[in-house]
Write a protein that holds these residues in place. Structure first.
Motif, PDB file in Angstrom:
ATOM      1  N   GLN A 121      -0.313 -10.295  10.887  1.00 13.47           N
ATOM      2  CA  GLN A 121       1.142 -10.190  10.852  1.00 13.47           C
ATOM      3  C   GLN A 121       1.697 -10.612   9.496  1.00 13.47           C
ATOM      4  O   GLN A 121       2.630 -10.012   8.989  1.00 13.47           O
ATOM      5  CB  GLN A 121       1.755 -11.037  11.978  1.00 13.47           C
ATOM      6  CG  GLN A 121       1.500 -10.463  13.356  1.00 13.47           C
ATOM      7  CD  GLN A 121       2.271  -9.172  13.581  1.00 13.47           C
ATOM      8  OE1 GLN A 121       3.473  -9.098  13.353  1.00 13.47           O
ATOM      9  NE2 GLN A 121       1.579  -8.136  14.010  1.00 13.47           N
ATOM     10  N   GLU A 123       0.052 -10.310   6.703  1.00 13.45           N
ATOM     11  CA  GLU A 123      -0.310  -9.245   5.770  1.00 13.45           C
ATOM     12  C   GLU A 123       0.601  -8.035   5.915  1.00 13.45           C
ATOM     13  O   GLU A 123       0.997  -7.427   4.922  1.00 13.45           O
ATOM     14  CB  GLU A 123      -1.769  -8.829   5.995  1.00 13.45           C
ATOM     15  CG  GLU A 123      -2.732  -9.896   5.528  1.00 13.45           C
ATOM     16  CD  GLU A 123      -4.166  -9.416   5.538  1.00 13.45           C
ATOM     17  OE1 GLU A 123      -4.428  -8.323   6.069  1.00 13.45           O
ATOM     18  OE2 GLU A 123      -5.021 -10.150   5.016  1.00 13.45           O
ATOM     19  N   ALA A 124       0.932  -7.703   7.157  1.00 12.94           N
ATOM     20  CA  ALA A 124       1.801  -6.546   7.358  1.00 12.94           C
ATOM     21  C   ALA A 124       3.153  -6.780   6.701  1.00 12.94           C
ATOM     22  O   ALA A 124       3.731  -5.871   6.096  1.00 12.94           O
ATOM     23  CB  ALA A 124       1.958  -6.274   8.857  1.00 12.94           C
ATOM     24  N   GLY A 125       3.665  -7.996   6.814  1.00 12.74           N
ATOM     25  CA  GLY A 125       4.940  -8.321   6.175  1.00 12.74           C
ATOM     26  C   GLY A 125       4.829  -8.253   4.661  1.00 12.74           C
ATOM     27  O   GLY A 125       5.648  -7.639   3.988  1.00 12.74           O
ATOM     28  N   ARG A 126       3.778  -8.876   4.136  1.00  8.82           N
ATOM     29  CA  ARG A 126       3.596  -8.889   2.675  1.00  8.82           C
ATOM     30  C   ARG A 126       3.384  -7.486   2.140  1.00  8.82           C
ATOM     31  O   ARG A 126       3.874  -7.145   1.056  1.00  8.82           O
ATOM     32  CB  ARG A 126       2.396  -9.749   2.305  1.00  8.82           C
ATOM     33  CG  ARG A 126       2.657 -11.225   2.471  1.00  8.82           C
ATOM     34  CD  ARG A 126       1.474 -12.035   1.958  1.00  8.82           C
ATOM     35  NE  ARG A 126       1.655 -13.434   2.319  1.00  8.82           N
ATOM     36  CZ  ARG A 126       0.710 -14.173   2.891  1.00  8.82           C
ATOM     37  NH1 ARG A 126      -0.484 -13.652   3.136  1.00  8.82           N
ATOM     38  NH2 ARG A 126       0.954 -15.425   3.203  1.00  8.82           N
ATOM     39  N   ALA A 127       2.649  -6.676   2.891  1.00  7.93           N
ATOM     40  CA  ALA A 127       2.344  -5.327   2.403  1.00  7.93           C
ATOM     41  C   ALA A 127       3.613  -4.492   2.253  1.00  7.93           C
ATOM     42  O   ALA A 127       3.634  -3.515   1.508  1.00  7.93           O
ATOM     43  CB  ALA A 127       1.365  -4.628   3.339  1.00  7.93           C
ATOM     44  N   LEU A 128       4.682  -4.863   2.970  1.00  9.73           N
ATOM     45  CA  LEU A 128       5.954  -4.147   2.807  1.00  9.73           C
ATOM     46  C   LEU A 128       6.740  -4.680   1.623  1.00  9.73           C
ATOM     47  O   LEU A 128       7.803  -4.171   1.307  1.00  9.73           O
ATOM     48  CB  LEU A 128       6.797  -4.301   4.075  1.00  9.73           C
ATOM     49  CG  LEU A 128       6.321  -3.539   5.310  1.00  9.73           C
ATOM     50  CD1 LEU A 128       7.192  -3.891   6.505  1.00  9.73           C
ATOM     51  CD2 LEU A 128       6.362  -2.042   5.059  1.00  9.73           C
ATOM     52  N   GLY A 129       6.219  -5.739   0.986  1.00 10.84           N
ATOM     53  CA  GLY A 129       6.914  -6.312  -0.157  1.00 10.84           C
ATOM     54  C   GLY A 129       7.742  -7.535   0.185  1.00 10.84           C
ATOM     55  O   GLY A 129       8.574  -7.964  -0.604  1.00 10.84           O
ATOM     56  N   MET A 130       7.516  -8.090   1.383  1.00 11.26           N
ATOM     57  CA  MET A 130       8.292  -9.273   1.757  1.00 11.26           C
ATOM     58  C   MET A 130       7.774 -10.502   1.018  1.00 11.26           C
ATOM     59  O   MET A 130       6.571 -10.617   0.758  1.00 11.26           O
ATOM     60  CB  MET A 130       8.156  -9.547   3.256  1.00 11.26           C
ATOM     61  CG  MET A 130       8.878  -8.559   4.134  1.00 11.26           C
ATOM     62  SD  MET A 130       8.819  -9.128   5.835  1.00 11.26           S
ATOM     63  CE  MET A 130       9.533  -7.708   6.640  1.00 11.26           C
ATOM     64  N   THR A 131       8.698 -11.433   0.728  1.00  8.59           N
ATOM     65  CA  THR A 131       8.271 -12.739   0.247  1.00  8.59           C
ATOM     66  C   THR A 131       7.731 -13.512   1.450  1.00  8.59           C
ATOM     67  O   THR A 131       7.973 -13.125   2.596  1.00  8.59           O
ATOM     68  CB  THR A 131       9.452 -13.518  -0.345  1.00  8.59           C
ATOM     69  OG1 THR A 131      10.401 -13.750   0.715  1.00  8.59           O
ATOM     70  CG2 THR A 131      10.143 -12.735  -1.446  1.00  8.59           C
ATOM     71  N   GLN A 134      10.563 -14.452   3.709  1.00 11.94           N
ATOM     72  CA  GLN A 134      11.055 -13.353   4.556  1.00 11.94           C
ATOM     73  C   GLN A 134      10.089 -13.086   5.702  1.00 11.94           C
ATOM     74  O   GLN A 134      10.517 -12.889   6.843  1.00 11.94           O
ATOM     75  CB  GLN A 134      11.223 -12.082   3.720  1.00 11.94           C
ATOM     76  CG  GLN A 134      12.442 -12.119   2.802  1.00 11.94           C
ATOM     77  CD  GLN A 134      12.454 -10.954   1.820  1.00 11.94           C
ATOM     78  OE1 GLN A 134      11.403 -10.430   1.453  1.00 11.94           O
ATOM     79  NE2 GLN A 134      13.643 -10.571   1.385  1.00 11.94           N
ATOM     80  N   ILE A 139       9.174 -12.090  10.679  1.00 14.33           N
ATOM     81  CA  ILE A 139       7.996 -11.647  11.427  1.00 14.33           C
ATOM     82  C   ILE A 139       7.359 -12.794  12.214  1.00 14.33           C
ATOM     83  O   ILE A 139       7.131 -12.684  13.418  1.00 14.33           O
ATOM     84  CB  ILE A 139       6.928 -11.059  10.469  1.00 14.33           C
ATOM     85  CG1 ILE A 139       7.561 -10.041   9.532  1.00 14.33           C
ATOM     86  CG2 ILE A 139       5.774 -10.476  11.260  1.00 14.33           C
ATOM     87  CD1 ILE A 139       8.214  -8.878  10.219  1.00 14.33           C
TER      88      ILE A 139
ATOM     89  N   CYS C  90       5.584  -8.933  -4.902  1.00 12.67           N
ATOM     90  CA  CYS C  90       6.490  -8.268  -3.960  1.00 12.67           C
ATOM     91  C   CYS C  90       6.928  -6.916  -4.503  1.00 12.67           C
ATOM     92  O   CYS C  90       7.009  -5.940  -3.761  1.00 12.67           O
ATOM     93  CB  CYS C  90       7.723  -9.137  -3.681  1.00 12.67           C
ATOM     94  SG  CYS C  90       7.354 -10.564  -2.652  1.00 12.67           S
ATOM     95  N   PHE C 100      -3.201  -0.623   7.872  1.00 16.01           N
ATOM     96  CA  PHE C 100      -4.334  -1.489   8.205  1.00 16.01           C
ATOM     97  C   PHE C 100      -5.181  -0.908   9.329  1.00 16.01           C
ATOM     98  O   PHE C 100      -4.698  -0.144  10.165  1.00 16.01           O
ATOM     99  CB  PHE C 100      -3.818  -2.862   8.665  1.00 16.01           C
ATOM    100  CG  PHE C 100      -3.031  -3.598   7.625  1.00 16.01           C
ATOM    101  CD1 PHE C 100      -3.661  -4.465   6.750  1.00 16.01           C
ATOM    102  CD2 PHE C 100      -1.661  -3.424   7.528  1.00 16.01           C
ATOM    103  CE1 PHE C 100      -2.931  -5.145   5.794  1.00 16.01           C
ATOM    104  CE2 PHE C 100      -0.918  -4.105   6.580  1.00 16.01           C
ATOM    105  CZ  PHE C 100      -1.564  -4.973   5.709  1.00 16.01           C
TER     106      PHE C 100
END
Lengths: 221, 221, 261
Positions: A121, A123-131, A134, A139, C90, C100
């Motif tokens: 979870q 990683e999924a957030g970070r992969a969208l560019g979240m800090t 965030q 998430i 970011c 994934f």
């Protein structure tokens, strides 16, 4: 043995007991609010990669989890004011004692909830560019919350019972008012039985409401 | 503002605090032994074939879990003597209150553990011609005691902290001595902090043990 | 060359004493579709994860549109490593989308909320605009009728298609697919591959780590066989998959003999 029960004298003091009930609820609400906020800070510190944040938070949590609550009540009411040269009233001292003690437990509730989510979870957030902030807010925390509901309610239930220790600081909650009723009526058996009954009722209502809230908050699964 | 610390007072009175620790340990161990024994009997009541017995045991458990321990102690010291017509010493009242409080929680641990054993094992053992008691002793308990160990350790830790409430009944245990000393010398900070540290040193090893047991159980199942 | 979107120079990744990637030089041109194949432990997932910094490279550089990511940091002993600021990462991740193996949908959000999340939180788009973009991507993967379902109600294949839409909604320059069908039941693999194929036909630049060699053959413009952390053999799908030059590649393909073109 024959004993003449007489609840009349005790029930005549109902206004005093109701005042105590309000005192109990007041202190519980204040301590839960403060304790949850402090607990969240402690949990985030314990999850931090920096040992300078992690270590003090861990020490705080371990200390509070392994010492009796009554010591904290006396410490905040008698000891801390002497050192800091301030004076705390019983309400404030009791709230601080309860809140800091509960914060140690709430911190573990938060930490357990946050850690129960795997790395996917994040990683999924970070992969969208979240800090990280965030991802935590959007998430991780919302999901962790639903896992925290049950242990959170259990802790708050314990806290509600622990408010009775505020009576040792002469704060006017249920138990303290009951001791006053007792000295006015000389009816300890009836007084303390009524008191126990009030607690059973209060905590029963609390668990019923808690159970309802828990079912509502975890409905999406 | 500079507070002048004075730990000499603490050192001078360390024997008094250690005497208090001795009383605390007596309270702890006796309430733990009685509480576990009583808890086992109540757990059997919770699972009894007779419905009234089950209800009675359930009410007992709910009553003790839904009232603050402090109120239970006060009830057994001030109210219970009126019922039985014999005045109790503070120590006896504290042991009774703490034991019964512990028994309610212990009963639920026993019950949870015994219900975790698959029905088939009860039936299989009964088919061998073993009596119910023999099945319990030789088949069920050996398996579940290991599973229940972490929960019992946690209960023992809670009890150790709860013994401090006996100070309210003037049982001369650690917290009581701490309160007395800090009032006598007006050195609450040094003395109460020392009291907290003594509690911590006694209870913390238990927490470490409990964490270790839980990890081991999680690994080996 | 101007049309190189993503590039690595001397990329190395170590986990403790284990060297997973040993000097990778890769150039990805706009519109290219690169399939990365290799045995387990060959480092193919790690390579992909270094490209959007799910893993931090131990050495080497990653360049996006010719611009190196991170800033060089000189150590006292003279070594130079790269330091990556959270803010820079970011920004990179907004331009490099990832799908994934385990989907990693947000279970507390509905399908449409999942796809809107990055647009709202990261790109700060107004709700209506984010919703419009999210809808368009869900149409593209054929899930426009499941908008308000929670992920738990969807099949694995549907979940993965939502995950694809979620990454696409950010309008990345490059898409990374990390074994997108490996945790799916066999009958659900097709729908996910069809979605990826649609993107391929639209000209999306993508890197794909996969065991679906047949799919790689038909969709990829270039195939890379990774072994022991280096490019062992690269070339067109026909060259690598049908006429492998090296023994190791042949052995790997033979062990995946079930694939058909």
């Amino acid at each position: 043995m024959r004993y003449d029960w007489d609840f009349g004298a005790v029930l005549a003091q109902a206004p005093l007991l109701l005042d105590g009930l309000i005192g109990t609820l007041r202190i519980a609400a204040a301590a839960i609010g403060l304790g949850v906020a402090l607990g969240l800070v402690l949990a985030l510190m314990r999850l931090s990669p920096r040992w300078l944040l992690r270590w003090p938070a861990a020490a705080f949590v371990e200390f509070y989890r392994n010492t009796p609550a009554i010591v904290h009540f006396f410490w905040f009411y008698f000891a801390m004011p002497v050192v800091l040269d301030v004076s705390l009233d019983a309400f404030l001292a009791a709230t601080l004692a309860l809140a800091t003690q509960s914060a140690a437990f709430y911190a573990e509730v938060f930490r357990g909830g946050i850690r129960s989510l795997g790395p996917g979870q994040w990683e999924a957030g970070r992969a969208l560019g979240m800090t990280d902030g965030q991802a935590m807010r959007r998430i991780i925390l919302p999901q962790a919350m639903t896992r925290m509901v049950a242990p959170f309610l259990e802790r708050s239930f314990e806290l509600l019972k622990t408010t009775s220790l505020a009576s040792t600081l002469a704060y006017g909650e249920l138990l303290f008012r009951a001791t006053q009723v007792n000295s006015a009526t000389f009816r300890p058996l009836e007084t303390y039985t009524v008191l126990a009954g009030m607690y059973v009722l209060l905590l029963f209502l609390f668990s019923s409401a808690a159970g309802f809230a828990e079912r509502r908050m975890t409905a999406f699964r | 503002m500079a507070y002048e610390w004075d730990f000499a007072i603490v050192l001078e009175n360390l024997p008094v605090l250690l005497r208090g620790l001795g009383v605390m340990l007596q309270l702890w161990l006796s309430a733990l032994a009685f509480g576990l024994a009583a808890g086992f009997v109540i757990a059997l009541g919770r699972m009894a074939a007779a419905a009234p017995l089950r209800l009675l045991a359930r009410c007992y458990v709910e009553l003790f879990r839904n009232t603050p321990a402090l109120i239970q102690l006060i009830w057994f010291y001030y109210a219970f003597p009126i019922v039985i017509g014999v005045q109790l010493t503070p120590f006896a009242a504290a042991v009774i209150g703490l034991s019964l409080n512990t028994s309610a929680y212990a009963a639920e641990i026993f019950r949870g553990g015994m219900q975790a054993v698959p029905r088939g094992q009860w039936e299989g053992a009964s088919a061998l011609g073993m009596t119910h008691a023999a099945v319990l002793r030789r088949v069920v308990l050996p398996q579940v005691l290991r599973l229940m160990l972490p929960a019992f350790t946690n209960r023992a830790i809670e009890l150790a902290k709860t013994t401090s409430l006996a100070s309210v009944l003037a049982v001369q245990e650690l917290m009581y001595q701490g309160r007395l000393l800090s009032a006598t010398y007006y050195r609450p900070m040094e003395i109460l902090t020392t009291v907290a540290l003594i509690y911590f040193m006694v209870i913390w090893p238990g927490s470490l043990l409990s964490a270790w047991l839980e990890r081991r159980l999680a690994r080996h199942g | 060359m101007a049309d190189i979107v993503l590039e690595t120079r001397g990329l190395c990744k170590r986990f403790g004493p284990i060297e997973v990637l040993r000097g990778i030089d890769l150039q990805v041109r706009a519109g290219e579709r690169i399939a990365i194949i290799g045995g387990s432990g060959s480092g193919k997932s790690t390579l992909l994860r270094c490209l959007n910094f799910m893993e931090t490279p131990s050495e080497g550089e990653v360049l996006l549109d010719g611009v190196p990511i991170g800033a060089p940091r000189r150590h006292r002993d003279g070594r130079v490593t790269t330091a990556y600021s959270p803010a820079a990462l970011c920004r990179v991740r907004q331009r490099v989308g990832m799908v994934f193996q385990q989907f990693n949908l947000f279970p507390h959000m509905t399908v449409i909320e999942n796809v809107m999340e990055g647009l709202r939180t990261v790109k700060r788009l107004p709700r209506a605009e984010a919703r419009g973009k999210a809808l368009a991507q869900l149409h593209r993967v054929g899930l426009a009728e499941k908008l308000d379902a929670y992920p738990a109600r969807l099949s694995g294949g549907q979940q993965q298609r939502v995950a694809i839409a979620r990454a696409l909604a950010m309008e990345p320059e490059v898409m990374l697919f990390d074994e997108p069908t490996s945790s799916l039941d066999p009958e659900l693999v097709g729908e996910v591959l069809r979605s990826i194929r649609t993107l391929a036909e639209d000209g999306t630049t993508m890197l794909l780590v996969t065991h679906e060699l047949g799919f790689a053959f038909h969709v990829a413009t270039r195939v890379i066989f990774l072994a022991d952390g280096v490019f062992h053999e690269t070339g067109t799908p026909d060259a690598v998959l049908r006429h492998p030059q090296r023994e190791r590649t042949r052995a790997f393909l033979a062990s995946h003999a079930e694939f058909t073109f």
